[in-house]
Design a protein around this motif. Structure first.
Motif, PDB file in Angstrom:
ATOM      1  N   ALA A  91      51.737  53.222  16.281  1.00  0.00           N
ATOM      2  CA  ALA A  91      51.530  53.625  17.671  1.00  0.00           C
ATOM      3  C   ALA A  91      50.083  53.411  18.102  1.00  0.00           C
ATOM      4  N   LYS A  92      49.161  53.600  17.182  1.00  0.00           N
ATOM      5  CA  LYS A  92      47.735  53.465  17.501  1.00  0.00           C
ATOM      6  C   LYS A  92      47.359  52.048  17.920  1.00  0.00           C
ATOM      7  N   LYS A  93      48.134  51.065  17.450  1.00  0.00           N
ATOM      8  CA  LYS A  93      47.792  49.669  17.776  1.00  0.00           C
ATOM      9  C   LYS A  93      48.835  48.966  18.651  1.00  0.00           C
ATOM     10  N   ALA A  94      49.909  49.673  18.972  1.00  0.00           N
ATOM     11  CA  ALA A  94      51.007  49.027  19.695  1.00  0.00           C
ATOM     12  C   ALA A  94      50.836  49.057  21.210  1.00  0.00           C
ATOM     13  N   ASP A  95      51.307  48.003  21.852  1.00  0.00           N
ATOM     14  CA  ASP A  95      51.447  47.967  23.307  1.00  0.00           C
ATOM     15  C   ASP A  95      52.840  48.441  23.702  1.00  0.00           C
ATOM     16  N   ALA A  96      53.781  48.331  22.761  1.00  0.00           N
ATOM     17  CA  ALA A  96      55.158  48.754  23.024  1.00  0.00           C
ATOM     18  C   ALA A  96      55.798  49.262  21.744  1.00  0.00           C
ATOM     19  N   LEU A  97      56.603  50.316  21.875  1.00  0.00           N
ATOM     20  CA  LEU A  97      57.399  50.834  20.773  1.00  0.00           C
ATOM     21  C   LEU A  97      58.872  50.695  21.118  1.00  0.00           C
ATOM     22  N   PHE A  98      59.627  50.139  20.197  1.00  0.00           N
ATOM     23  CA  PHE A  98      61.084  50.037  20.304  1.00  0.00           C
ATOM     24  C   PHE A  98      61.620  51.074  19.330  1.00  0.00           C
ATOM     25  N   THR A  99      62.174  52.179  19.855  1.00  0.00           N
ATOM     26  CA  THR A  99      62.534  53.322  19.020  1.00  0.00           C
ATOM     27  C   THR A  99      64.031  53.602  19.006  1.00  0.00           C
ATOM     28  N   MET A 100      64.443  54.391  18.006  1.00  0.00           N
ATOM     29  CA  MET A 100      65.807  54.881  17.887  1.00  0.00           C
ATOM     30  C   MET A 100      65.833  56.347  18.328  1.00  0.00           C
ATOM     31  N   CYS A 104      66.768  47.003  25.556  1.00  0.00           N
ATOM     32  CA  CYS A 104      65.434  47.443  25.099  1.00  0.00           C
ATOM     33  C   CYS A 104      64.451  46.281  25.113  1.00  0.00           C
ATOM     34  N   CYS A 105      64.880  45.150  24.614  1.00  0.00           N
ATOM     35  CA  CYS A 105      64.006  43.972  24.588  1.00  0.00           C
ATOM     36  C   CYS A 105      63.610  43.541  25.998  1.00  0.00           C
ATOM     37  N   ARG A 106      64.566  43.529  26.910  1.00  0.00           N
ATOM     38  CA  ARG A 106      64.263  43.118  28.281  1.00  0.00           C
ATOM     39  C   ARG A 106      63.307  44.094  28.958  1.00  0.00           C
ATOM     40  N   ASN A 107      63.477  45.376  28.677  1.00  0.00           N
ATOM     41  CA  ASN A 107      62.569  46.375  29.254  1.00  0.00           C
ATOM     42  C   ASN A 107      61.150  46.186  28.741  1.00  0.00           C
ATOM     43  N   ILE A 108      60.998  45.942  27.457  1.00  0.00           N
ATOM     44  CA  ILE A 108      59.669  45.725  26.882  1.00  0.00           C
ATOM     45  C   ILE A 108      59.037  44.468  27.454  1.00  0.00           C
ATOM     46  N   ILE A 109      59.804  43.414  27.520  1.00  0.00           N
ATOM     47  CA  ILE A 109      59.287  42.152  28.073  1.00  0.00           C
ATOM     48  C   ILE A 109      58.850  42.341  29.519  1.00  0.00           C
ATOM     49  N   ALA A 110      59.659  43.061  30.284  1.00  0.00           N
ATOM     50  CA  ALA A 110      59.323  43.302  31.692  1.00  0.00           C
ATOM     51  C   ALA A 110      57.985  44.018  31.816  1.00  0.00           C
ATOM     52  N   ILE A 111      57.809  45.108  31.070  1.00  0.00           N
ATOM     53  CA  ILE A 111      56.562  45.875  31.153  1.00  0.00           C
ATOM     54  C   ILE A 111      55.368  45.041  30.715  1.00  0.00           C
ATOM     55  N   LEU A 112      55.523  44.319  29.618  1.00  0.00           N
ATOM     56  CA  LEU A 112      54.393  43.550  29.071  1.00  0.00           C
ATOM     57  C   LEU A 112      54.033  42.340  29.919  1.00  0.00           C
ATOM     58  N   THR A 113      54.934  41.929  30.799  1.00  0.00           N
ATOM     59  CA  THR A 113      54.641  40.800  31.694  1.00  0.00           C
ATOM     60  C   THR A 113      54.384  41.263  33.127  1.00  0.00           C
ATOM     61  N   GLY A 114      54.180  42.599  33.284  1.00  0.00           N
ATOM     62  CA  GLY A 114      53.808  43.126  34.595  1.00  0.00           C
ATOM     63  C   GLY A 114      54.937  43.285  35.570  1.00  0.00           C
ATOM     64  N   LEU A 117      52.220  59.735  21.347  1.00  0.00           N
ATOM     65  CA  LEU A 117      51.913  59.091  22.621  1.00  0.00           C
ATOM     66  C   LEU A 117      50.407  59.036  22.882  1.00  0.00           C
ATOM     67  N   GLU A 118      49.718  60.131  22.588  1.00  0.00           N
ATOM     68  CA  GLU A 118      48.271  60.160  22.822  1.00  0.00           C
ATOM     69  C   GLU A 118      47.519  59.279  21.837  1.00  0.00           C
ATOM     70  N   ALA A 119      48.138  59.034  20.679  1.00  0.00           N
ATOM     71  CA  ALA A 119      47.512  58.127  19.701  1.00  0.00           C
ATOM     72  C   ALA A 119      47.595  56.678  20.162  1.00  0.00           C
ATOM     73  N   GLY A 120      48.596  56.389  20.999  1.00  0.00           N
ATOM     74  CA  GLY A 120      48.796  55.013  21.460  1.00  0.00           C
ATOM     75  C   GLY A 120      47.898  54.668  22.635  1.00  0.00           C
ATOM     76  N   LYS A 121      46.668  54.412  22.361  1.00  0.00           N
ATOM     77  CA  LYS A 121      45.686  54.127  23.427  1.00  0.00           C
ATOM     78  C   LYS A 121      46.039  52.884  24.239  1.00  0.00           C
ATOM     79  N   SER A 122      46.758  51.950  23.612  1.00  0.00           N
ATOM     80  CA  SER A 122      47.161  50.727  24.314  1.00  0.00           C
ATOM     81  C   SER A 122      48.636  50.743  24.702  1.00  0.00           C
ATOM     82  N   LEU A 123      49.304  51.856  24.377  1.00  0.00           N
ATOM     83  CA  LEU A 123      50.752  51.918  24.561  1.00  0.00           C
ATOM     84  C   LEU A 123      51.142  51.912  26.040  1.00  0.00           C
ATOM     85  N   LYS A 124      52.061  51.020  26.374  1.00  0.00           N
ATOM     86  CA  LYS A 124      52.513  50.871  27.752  1.00  0.00           C
ATOM     87  C   LYS A 124      53.968  51.278  27.951  1.00  0.00           C
TER      88      LYS A 124
END
Length: 328
Positions: A45-54, A303-313, A64-71
């Motif tokens: 989480a500390k280095k991720a821009d996105a988490l795909f979770t179960m 999940c993949c489409r949601n992550i792609i959407a966020i990471l591409t603005g 969440l607070e550890a994820g400084k780059s988490l979007k």
């Protein structure tokens, strides 16, 4: 330009995650049947821009607070009680889930669980496999009818409505309780809204499909089971913590209710020594409501489409925290 980093908390098929790999660096926990350890989740989480979770991964304020780059946290399930949504919103992190694609599949499982419990199917199958079937008798493993009975659905959302449709096929009388009236279900299915207490007192089958919230935690407690018919069967395909499991156990042992079909538990995986699993009038499943190959694949893809959407603005398809907005 540095590519965004995505961490997935279970091993998924390469063909599913290929679209994400086209725009990001993707890492996966190498197991599909072992939960990612807390310390590993924190590190990622500390280095991720996105988490795909179960749904079994606890994504709390600390993560969440550890994820400084988490979007974005994309959760593979319609439920999201494993995520601190308020903390995510405060941190500017989008939370996404996978509704709709699992509605019919989960409704199929819920009604199958109702049928299996009512007709003692698991008990009967085991009876044969253990070599106990020696003769025929009039009431051998006799269950109860489902057709023309009254079903009470607690939580008349998409899945609840889909279960009601299946109940109509069995010519059942459909009662429901929900935070708000579902007028469409009333018009199309003839479902009848009633109070929680009235539903408990009237229904032959009480089906729990409400989300887990502060208000619904242990909604099915000792008092609730006491109000149910002694012949009633309780089905839970929502979240385990909505039920006080000790109260359910006592109701089953004392004969306050006749049986239970459970796809979810307060602690998952449930331990084999749990008292509920020792009862012959309990059908227990390992949280497989949406578990078909087709539906689980669709959930991964969402999940993949949601992550792609966020990471591409772009705006995600299934945003949970509507207060969140795209950051410049």
């Amino acid at each position: 330009m540095k590519r965004p980093y995505v961490f997935i908390t279970r091993k998924l098929p390469e063909e599913i995650i290929a679209p994400m790999k086209a725009i990001a660096e993707v890492a996966m926990w190498p197991h599909d049947d072992v939960s990612v350890p807390r310390d590993v989740l924190m590190t990622e989480a500390k280095k991720a821009d996105a988490l795909f979770t179960m749904v079994s991964d606890i994504v709390d304020q600390t993560v969440l607070e550890a994820g400084k780059s988490l979007k974005v946290v994309a959760n593979m399930g319609v439920g999201f009680d494993n995520i601190d949504v308020a903390a995510a919103t405060k941190c500017g992190i989008a939370v996404c889930n996978t509704p709709d694609v699992l509605t019919d599949t989960t409704a199929d499982l819920t009604f199958a669980l109702l049928l299996a419990t009512a007709r003692r199917m698991v008990e009967a199958a085991q009876f044969v496999k253990e070599g106990k079937w020696k003769s025929w008798s009039p009431f051998l493993l006799a269950g109860v009818d489902v057709h023309h009975k009254t079903i009470g659905i607690v939580g008349m959302g998409n899945i609840g409505t889909a279960v009601a449709k299946r109940a109509i096929g069995f010519e059942m009388n459909v009662l429901y309780h929900n935070r708000s009236r579902n007028i469409e279900a009333e018009k199309q299915l003839g479902a009848t809204y009633c109070s929680f207490e009235k539903l408990l007192e009237t229904a032959d089958f009480v089906v729990c499909l409400t989300p887990l919230t502060k208000e619904t935690r242990h909604m099915f407690n000792k008092e609730a089971f006491r109000k149910m018919k002694r012949s009633a069967i309780f089905i839970n395909a929502a979240r385990g913590a909505i039920v006080d499991e000790q109260a359910l156990y006592e109701a089953l042992v004392s004969g306050e209710i006749a049986g239970a079909g459970l796809d979810v538990f307060e602690q998952e995986p449930i331990d084999a020594s749990h008292p509920l699993l020792k009862l012959p009038n309990v059908v227990a499943l390992p949280h497989i409501g949406s578990a078909t190959k087709e539906t689980r694949t669709k959930m991964m893809e969402v999940c993949c489409r949601n992550i792609i959407a966020i990471l591409t603005g772009n705006q995600p398809e299934t945003l949970v925290n509507k207060e969140w907005s795209l950051r410049p």
